[in-house]
Structures are given as C-alpha cells and as structure tokens.
Motif scaffolding. Structure first.
Motif, PDB file in Angstrom:
ATOM      1  N   SER A  28    -114.664 -10.224 -13.815  1.00  0.00           N
ATOM      2  CA  SER A  28    -116.013 -10.263 -13.253  1.00  0.00           C
ATOM      3  C   SER A  28    -116.340  -8.947 -12.556  1.00  0.00           C
ATOM      4  CB  SER A  28    -116.127 -11.426 -12.256  1.00  0.00           C
ATOM      5  OG  SER A  28    -117.373 -11.413 -11.598  1.00  0.00           O
ATOM      6  N   ARG A  29    -115.348  -8.399 -11.857  1.00  0.00           N
ATOM      7  CA  ARG A  29    -115.545  -7.152 -11.109  1.00  0.00           C
ATOM      8  C   ARG A  29    -115.821  -5.983 -12.048  1.00  0.00           C
ATOM      9  NH1 ARG A  29    -113.133  -5.011  -6.404  1.00  0.00           N
ATOM     10  NH2 ARG A  29    -114.136  -3.006  -5.986  1.00  0.00           N
ATOM     11  N   SER A  35    -121.517  -2.531 -15.552  1.00  0.00           N
ATOM     12  CA  SER A  35    -122.926  -2.761 -15.905  1.00  0.00           C
ATOM     13  C   SER A  35    -123.856  -2.103 -14.892  1.00  0.00           C
ATOM     14  CB  SER A  35    -123.215  -4.263 -15.974  1.00  0.00           C
ATOM     15  OG  SER A  35    -122.465  -4.870 -17.003  1.00  0.00           O
ATOM     16  N   ARG A  36    -123.477  -2.180 -13.617  1.00  0.00           N
ATOM     17  CA  ARG A  36    -124.306  -1.591 -12.561  1.00  0.00           C
ATOM     18  C   ARG A  36    -124.412  -0.087 -12.726  1.00  0.00           C
ATOM     19  NH1 ARG A  36    -122.563  -1.240  -6.155  1.00  0.00           N
ATOM     20  NH2 ARG A  36    -124.281   0.137  -5.490  1.00  0.00           N
ATOM     21  N   TYR A  37    -123.264   0.599 -12.867  1.00  0.00           N
ATOM     22  CA  TYR A  37    -123.279   2.060 -12.934  1.00  0.00           C
ATOM     23  C   TYR A  37    -123.607   2.579 -14.327  1.00  0.00           C
ATOM     24  CZ  TYR A  37    -121.711   2.377  -8.153  1.00  0.00           C
ATOM     25  OH  TYR A  37    -121.656   2.292  -6.782  1.00  0.00           O
ATOM     26  N   LEU A  38    -123.678   1.676 -15.300  1.00  0.00           N
ATOM     27  CA  LEU A  38    -124.143   2.077 -16.623  1.00  0.00           C
ATOM     28  C   LEU A  38    -125.643   2.347 -16.584  1.00  0.00           C
ATOM     29  CD1 LEU A  38    -123.037   2.427 -19.524  1.00  0.00           C
ATOM     30  CD2 LEU A  38    -123.758   0.078 -19.988  1.00  0.00           C
ATOM     31  N   GLN A  39    -126.306   1.799 -15.555  1.00  0.00           N
ATOM     32  CA  GLN A  39    -127.743   1.990 -15.387  1.00  0.00           C
ATOM     33  C   GLN A  39    -128.085   3.180 -14.490  1.00  0.00           C
ATOM     34  OE1 GLN A  39    -129.568  -0.018 -17.285  1.00  0.00           O
ATOM     35  NE2 GLN A  39    -127.634  -1.012 -17.878  1.00  0.00           N
ATOM     36  N   VAL A  40    -127.046   3.802 -13.910  1.00  0.00           N
ATOM     37  CA  VAL A  40    -127.272   4.931 -12.996  1.00  0.00           C
ATOM     38  C   VAL A  40    -127.041   6.238 -13.750  1.00  0.00           C
ATOM     39  CG1 VAL A  40    -126.605   6.041 -10.835  1.00  0.00           C
ATOM     40  CG2 VAL A  40    -126.500   3.530 -11.062  1.00  0.00           C
ATOM     41  N   ILE A  96    -123.152   7.223 -14.774  1.00  0.00           N
ATOM     42  CA  ILE A  96    -121.956   7.431 -13.964  1.00  0.00           C
ATOM     43  C   ILE A  96    -120.784   6.657 -14.555  1.00  0.00           C
ATOM     44  CG2 ILE A  96    -120.937   7.136 -11.677  1.00  0.00           C
ATOM     45  CD1 ILE A  96    -123.122   9.277 -11.896  1.00  0.00           C
ATOM     46  N   ALA A  97    -121.053   5.443 -15.042  1.00  0.00           N
ATOM     47  CA  ALA A  97    -119.996   4.628 -15.644  1.00  0.00           C
ATOM     48  C   ALA A  97    -119.437   5.296 -16.889  1.00  0.00           C
ATOM     49  CB  ALA A  97    -120.536   3.236 -15.982  1.00  0.00           C
ATOM     50  N   SER A  98    -120.321   5.804 -17.741  1.00  0.00           N
ATOM     51  CA  SER A  98    -119.892   6.459 -18.979  1.00  0.00           C
ATOM     52  C   SER A  98    -119.015   7.667 -18.684  1.00  0.00           C
ATOM     53  CB  SER A  98    -121.113   6.895 -19.789  1.00  0.00           C
ATOM     54  OG  SER A  98    -121.922   5.789 -20.137  1.00  0.00           O
ATOM     55  N   ILE A  99    -119.431   8.475 -17.736  1.00  0.00           N
ATOM     56  CA  ILE A  99    -118.689   9.684 -17.382  1.00  0.00           C
ATOM     57  C   ILE A  99    -117.339   9.330 -16.752  1.00  0.00           C
ATOM     58  CG2 ILE A  99    -118.686  11.706 -15.855  1.00  0.00           C
ATOM     59  CD1 ILE A  99    -121.736  11.824 -16.280  1.00  0.00           C
ATOM     60  N   ARG A 196    -118.325   8.870  -5.990  1.00  0.00           N
ATOM     61  CA  ARG A 196    -118.017   7.573  -5.370  1.00  0.00           C
ATOM     62  C   ARG A 196    -118.300   6.437  -6.344  1.00  0.00           C
ATOM     63  NH1 ARG A 196    -120.068  10.286  -0.792  1.00  0.00           N
ATOM     64  NH2 ARG A 196    -122.191   9.566  -1.195  1.00  0.00           N
ATOM     65  N   GLY A 197    -119.381   6.553  -7.096  1.00  0.00           N
ATOM     66  CA  GLY A 197    -119.705   5.530  -8.078  1.00  0.00           C
ATOM     67  C   GLY A 197    -118.689   5.505  -9.207  1.00  0.00           C
ATOM     68  N   ALA A 198    -118.279   6.682  -9.671  1.00  0.00           N
ATOM     69  CA  ALA A 198    -117.279   6.762 -10.734  1.00  0.00           C
ATOM     70  C   ALA A 198    -115.954   6.164 -10.271  1.00  0.00           C
ATOM     71  CB  ALA A 198    -117.080   8.216 -11.149  1.00  0.00           C
ATOM     72  N   ARG A 199    -115.603   6.426  -9.008  1.00  0.00           N
ATOM     73  CA  ARG A 199    -114.359   5.885  -8.464  1.00  0.00           C
ATOM     74  C   ARG A 199    -114.415   4.348  -8.409  1.00  0.00           C
ATOM     75  NH1 ARG A 199    -113.977   8.869  -4.383  1.00  0.00           N
ATOM     76  NH2 ARG A 199    -112.267  10.243  -4.965  1.00  0.00           N
ATOM     77  N   LYS A 200    -115.568   3.796  -8.071  1.00  0.00           N
ATOM     78  CA  LYS A 200    -115.704   2.338  -8.033  1.00  0.00           C
ATOM     79  C   LYS A 200    -115.505   1.726  -9.421  1.00  0.00           C
ATOM     80  CE  LYS A 200    -118.817   2.045  -4.038  1.00  0.00           C
ATOM     81  NZ  LYS A 200    -120.180   1.654  -3.562  1.00  0.00           N
TER      82      LYS A 200
END
Length: 232
Positions: A28-29, A35-40, A96-99, A196-200
């Motif tokens: 779930s995490r 999904s969240r950072y895929l939109q950033v 950010i998620a992709s990177i 910070r987002g990438a680390r999450k």
C-alpha cells in the motif's frame, strides 16, 4: 502454506500474520507513494531515462544501454547483459517518482561496476534460488504426506537458500538507493527539495524487500516448528 495439515488446523500459521500484515502495508505504501510522486513533475523536466543516462555516463558506464519494458514497476538492471531496463512510466516520465526509480536502477549498475560484494553474492545465488525455491515445497509436501523426513529436511534446506537470498537483497537495495540519492544530488539532476520526494519513493520501495524478507524468515521458522512437532 499449510493452514491445515493431516486434517488439523495448524496453529503455527498465526506466525505468518505479522508478515502478511506488513506486506500489505508495504504494498500500500509503495503504491500510494509512487502514484503521488508520479504526478509531481521535476522542475527541469528530465525524464527517468535521461536521469539514468546522466548517472551512467558520469560514472563511465557509456556501454550500458537503457531499454524500455512493459509493466508497472518492472524496472531492473540486468548484470548478465549489462542492460538497464525501465518501465514506460519511468522511462518516459519526467516525475520525481520516475527519476528516483531510474536512479535506483542506475545505482545497481554502479554496484556492478565497483564489484559490490553483496550484489555479486546475490547474482551468484539467483540460478540456485530459482530452482531451489520451486522445488523446496515439492519436497516438503511429499515429505509430510509420505512420512519421509529426508524429503522434509531437503525442502527446508532449499527454502533456506531463498531466505539467505532475501537477507542479502536488503543491503543491496538500500545501498542502491543510497547511491541513487547521492548521484541525484552530486549531478544536480533534481533540486534539493525534490530529492526529499525521491527519497520517500525509494524508502517506500525498500519496505517491500523488508516485507519479503520477514515473510521468508517467518515461513522458515514455521516450517522448523512443524517439523520438530511432527517428529515428537
């Protein structure tokens, strides 16, 4: 596996509940965080493939190609062919998620380049574990139903190999994420607040490996208890 055996409820199955619950949480995490950072979108608009290429080239890995593959979070580095493969969301995405995910896979390539010992050990175990993990349950089931303790012991030894593989995987994945964050910062691929987002995203992904290890260890302990009780 084996909630019931020999017609009786197996109370040791309760041992798996914490691992199952943690696995559900980990899935779930990673799903929600990715999904969240895929939109950033990254400020610089760099795609995952471009970020991985920068990291590889800055470290002299010009000969490592980057390929796009189908699937969701199917990203991986193939050490046998020295190829980095990224899913479509990661390859083409400028989020950010992709990177973050692309940098993580590039981190595995850097591990391979430097001869990182845990990665080398894990790679050497892959063929053995692939065969052993499938055969382990065959021997264990046959051993229980036919009363052959030798089959049960062999199955447990084979399953132990899968557990060792999971334990070795943990430092490999965490180290790849650490290398990824370092490369993103040193090469100015994304800004500090984006790191910070990438680390999450990478921390959430790491939880899935922790969950897999917890499940494997719990299952092994359960099998050892079942085997001991059946002998008594």
């Amino acid at each position: 596996m084996f909630p019931f055996y020999f017609g009786y409820f197996d109370p040791t199955y309760i041992m798996l509940i914490p691992a199952i619950l943690f696995s559900l949480y980990a899935q779930s995490r990673i799903s929600s965080t990715f999904s969240r950072y895929l939109q950033v979108r990254s400020y610089k608009g760099i795609t995952g493939a471009e970020a991985a290429r920068i990291i590889l080239d800055r470290n002299g890995l010009y000969d490592v190609p980057i390929e796009v593959i189908r699937g969701h979070l199917t990203d991986h580095y193939d050490p046998s062919r020295k190829v980095l493969r990224l899913s479509e969301d990661v390859y083409y995405g400028n989020s950010i998620a992709s990177i973050g995910v692309a940098a993580h896979e590039a981190g595995h390539a850097l591990q391979h380049q430097s001869g990182y010992a845990p990665l080398s050990i894990r790679n050497s175990l892959v063929p053995v574990v692939n065969i052993g993990s499938n055969l382990s349950w065959v021997f264990i089931i046959l051993g229980f139903f036919m009363g052959f303790s030798a089959f049960i012991n062999l199955g447990i030894w084979l399953f132990s190999g899968a557990v060792i593989f999971q334990l070795i995987t943990l430092p490999v994945e965490y180290n790849a994420s650490s290398r990824a964050i370092k490369q993103l910062e040193e090469n100015y691929i994304i800004d500090d607040d984006e790191v910070r987002g990438a680390r999450k995203v990478l921390d959430a992904a790491a939880l899935t490996y922790v969950a897999a290890t917890l499940m494997a260890v719990s299952q092994l302990l359960r099998l050892l208890i079942i085997t001991r009780d059946s002998r008594d």
